[in-house]
Design a protein around this motif. Structure first.
Motif, PDB file in Angstrom:
ATOM      1  N   LEU A  26     -46.127  74.553 -61.186  1.00 37.69           N
ATOM      2  CA  LEU A  26     -44.984  75.409 -61.486  1.00 37.69           C
ATOM      3  C   LEU A  26     -43.697  75.024 -60.779  1.00 37.69           C
ATOM      4  CD1 LEU A  26     -46.780  78.858 -61.264  1.00 37.69           C
ATOM      5  CD2 LEU A  26     -46.198  77.588 -63.308  1.00 37.69           C
ATOM      6  N   ILE A  27     -43.815  74.349 -59.644  1.00 38.45           N
ATOM      7  CA  ILE A  27     -42.657  74.216 -58.774  1.00 38.45           C
ATOM      8  C   ILE A  27     -42.478  72.781 -58.294  1.00 38.45           C
ATOM      9  CG2 ILE A  27     -41.577  75.152 -56.711  1.00 38.45           C
ATOM     10  CD1 ILE A  27     -43.704  77.303 -56.786  1.00 38.45           C
ATOM     11  N   ASN A  28     -41.234  72.415 -58.082  1.00 39.23           N
ATOM     12  CA  ASN A  28     -40.928  71.178 -57.364  1.00 39.23           C
ATOM     13  C   ASN A  28     -41.074  71.474 -55.881  1.00 39.23           C
ATOM     14  OD1 ASN A  28     -40.097  70.827 -59.940  1.00 39.23           O
ATOM     15  ND2 ASN A  28     -38.004  70.333 -59.471  1.00 39.23           N
ATOM     16  N   ARG A  35     -38.993  79.274 -52.091  1.00 40.76           N
ATOM     17  CA  ARG A  35     -38.722  80.583 -51.500  1.00 40.76           C
ATOM     18  C   ARG A  35     -38.580  81.658 -52.576  1.00 40.76           C
ATOM     19  NH1 ARG A  35     -33.460  81.314 -48.162  1.00 40.76           N
ATOM     20  NH2 ARG A  35     -33.025  83.235 -49.234  1.00 40.76           N
ATOM     21  N   LEU A  36     -37.862  81.351 -53.634  1.00 39.02           N
ATOM     22  CA  LEU A  36     -37.672  82.319 -54.711  1.00 39.02           C
ATOM     23  C   LEU A  36     -38.982  82.626 -55.422  1.00 39.02           C
ATOM     24  CD1 LEU A  36     -34.299  81.113 -56.235  1.00 39.02           C
ATOM     25  CD2 LEU A  36     -34.706  83.162 -54.874  1.00 39.02           C
ATOM     26  N   VAL A  37     -39.773  81.613 -55.677  1.00 37.03           N
ATOM     27  CA  VAL A  37     -41.062  81.815 -56.346  1.00 37.03           C
ATOM     28  C   VAL A  37     -41.988  82.640 -55.457  1.00 37.03           C
ATOM     29  CG1 VAL A  37     -43.120  80.626 -57.192  1.00 37.03           C
ATOM     30  CG2 VAL A  37     -40.868  79.796 -57.813  1.00 37.03           C
ATOM     31  N   PHE A  38     -41.994  82.358 -54.147  1.00 39.56           N
ATOM     32  CA  PHE A  38     -42.796  83.133 -53.204  1.00 39.56           C
ATOM     33  C   PHE A  38     -42.401  84.603 -53.247  1.00 39.56           C
ATOM     34  CE2 PHE A  38     -43.273  85.095 -49.047  1.00 39.56           C
ATOM     35  CZ  PHE A  38     -44.610  84.874 -48.779  1.00 39.56           C
ATOM     36  N   LEU A  72     -48.260  82.676 -58.049  1.00 38.81           N
ATOM     37  CA  LEU A  72     -46.929  82.222 -57.659  1.00 38.81           C
ATOM     38  C   LEU A  72     -46.827  82.001 -56.153  1.00 38.81           C
ATOM     39  CD1 LEU A  72     -44.671  84.418 -59.945  1.00 38.81           C
ATOM     40  CD2 LEU A  72     -45.186  81.983 -60.180  1.00 38.81           C
ATOM     41  N   ILE A  73     -47.430  82.876 -55.369  1.00 43.67           N
ATOM     42  CA  ILE A  73     -47.389  82.711 -53.914  1.00 43.67           C
ATOM     43  C   ILE A  73     -48.132  81.449 -53.495  1.00 43.67           C
ATOM     44  CG2 ILE A  73     -48.267  83.678 -51.753  1.00 43.67           C
ATOM     45  CD1 ILE A  73     -47.510  86.432 -52.850  1.00 43.67           C
ATOM     46  N   ILE A  74     -49.283  81.210 -54.094  1.00 51.75           N
ATOM     47  CA  ILE A  74     -50.048  80.002 -53.760  1.00 51.75           C
ATOM     48  C   ILE A  74     -49.288  78.758 -54.197  1.00 51.75           C
ATOM     49  CG2 ILE A  74     -52.143  78.703 -54.302  1.00 51.75           C
ATOM     50  CD1 ILE A  74     -53.566  81.464 -54.455  1.00 51.75           C
ATOM     51  N   GLN A  75     -48.737  78.779 -55.402  1.00 50.78           N
ATOM     52  CA  GLN A  75     -48.015  77.621 -55.919  1.00 50.78           C
ATOM     53  C   GLN A  75     -46.734  77.336 -55.126  1.00 50.78           C
ATOM     54  OE1 GLN A  75     -48.342  75.504 -58.974  1.00 50.78           O
ATOM     55  NE2 GLN A  75     -50.448  75.974 -58.450  1.00 50.78           N
ATOM     56  N   TYR A  78     -44.921  78.175 -49.605  1.00 56.56           N
ATOM     57  CA  TYR A  78     -43.812  78.550 -48.731  1.00 56.56           C
ATOM     58  C   TYR A  78     -44.399  79.181 -47.480  1.00 56.56           C
ATOM     59  CZ  TYR A  78     -39.651  81.040 -47.113  1.00 56.56           C
ATOM     60  OH  TYR A  78     -38.605  81.518 -46.364  1.00 56.56           O
ATOM     61  N   ASN A  79     -44.290  78.509 -46.362  1.00 57.37           N
ATOM     62  CA  ASN A  79     -44.906  79.012 -45.140  1.00 57.37           C
ATOM     63  C   ASN A  79     -43.875  79.373 -44.074  1.00 57.37           C
ATOM     64  OD1 ASN A  79     -44.079  76.498 -44.501  1.00 57.37           O
ATOM     65  ND2 ASN A  79     -46.069  75.692 -43.944  1.00 57.37           N
ATOM     66  N   GLN A  80     -42.705  79.755 -44.495  1.00 55.32           N
ATOM     67  CA  GLN A  80     -41.647  80.194 -43.582  1.00 55.32           C
ATOM     68  C   GLN A  80     -41.462  81.687 -43.744  1.00 55.32           C
ATOM     69  OE1 GLN A  80     -40.302  77.874 -41.510  1.00 55.32           O
ATOM     70  NE2 GLN A  80     -41.759  76.504 -42.484  1.00 55.32           N
ATOM     71  N   GLY A  81     -40.765  82.280 -42.829  1.00 58.29           N
ATOM     72  CA  GLY A  81     -40.423  83.689 -42.959  1.00 58.29           C
ATOM     73  C   GLY A  81     -41.425  84.603 -42.303  1.00 58.29           C
ATOM     74  N   LEU A  82     -41.059  85.860 -42.219  1.00 57.75           N
ATOM     75  CA  LEU A  82     -41.829  86.869 -41.503  1.00 57.75           C
ATOM     76  C   LEU A  82     -43.191  87.122 -42.134  1.00 57.75           C
ATOM     77  CD1 LEU A  82     -41.798  88.938 -39.221  1.00 57.75           C
ATOM     78  CD2 LEU A  82     -40.778  90.548 -40.819  1.00 57.75           C
TER      79      LEU A  82
END
Length: 99
Positions: A26-28, A35-38, A72-75, A78-82
């Motif tokens: 789904l994502i590049n 971040r948006l997809v997450f 979407l979260i898995i794809q 994104y491992n940044q943020g709170l």
């Protein structure tokens, strides 16, 4: 019966398998896109918490909300943020299948 038997839940497992075998489907690897997809996946899961009730057939079309949100979260990878770095959420994620 609908919750525990494979014929009713196979489509959810298939979505998970697609995510595993095609991790970049789904994502590049762009930071902003990830971040948006997450966050959109997280939004789908949160919306499902408020929209799904005992009046809905399960699993029905409403099961798409948390299932696609999780995909979407898995794809996003994104491992940044709170939320993504929170140790409590990481443990819940590791234990969630058996819970």
């Amino acid at each position: 019966m609908a919750y525990y038997f494979l014929p009713c839940r196979a489509w959810e497992l298939l979505i998970g398998a697609i995510s595993y075998f095609y991790p970049c489907l789904l994502i590049n690897n762009k930071y902003l896109t990830n971040r948006l997809v997450f966050h959109f996946g997280l939004l789908l899961i949160l919306v499902s918490c408020f929209c799904i009730s005992s009046n809905n057939l399960w699993p029905g079309y409403m099961a798409l909300l948390p299932t696609l949100g999780t995909l979407l979260i898995i794809q996003a990878r994104y491992n940044q943020g709170l939320i993504a770095k929170n140790i409590a959420f990481q443990y819940i994620g590791k234990w969630s299948y058996s819970i």
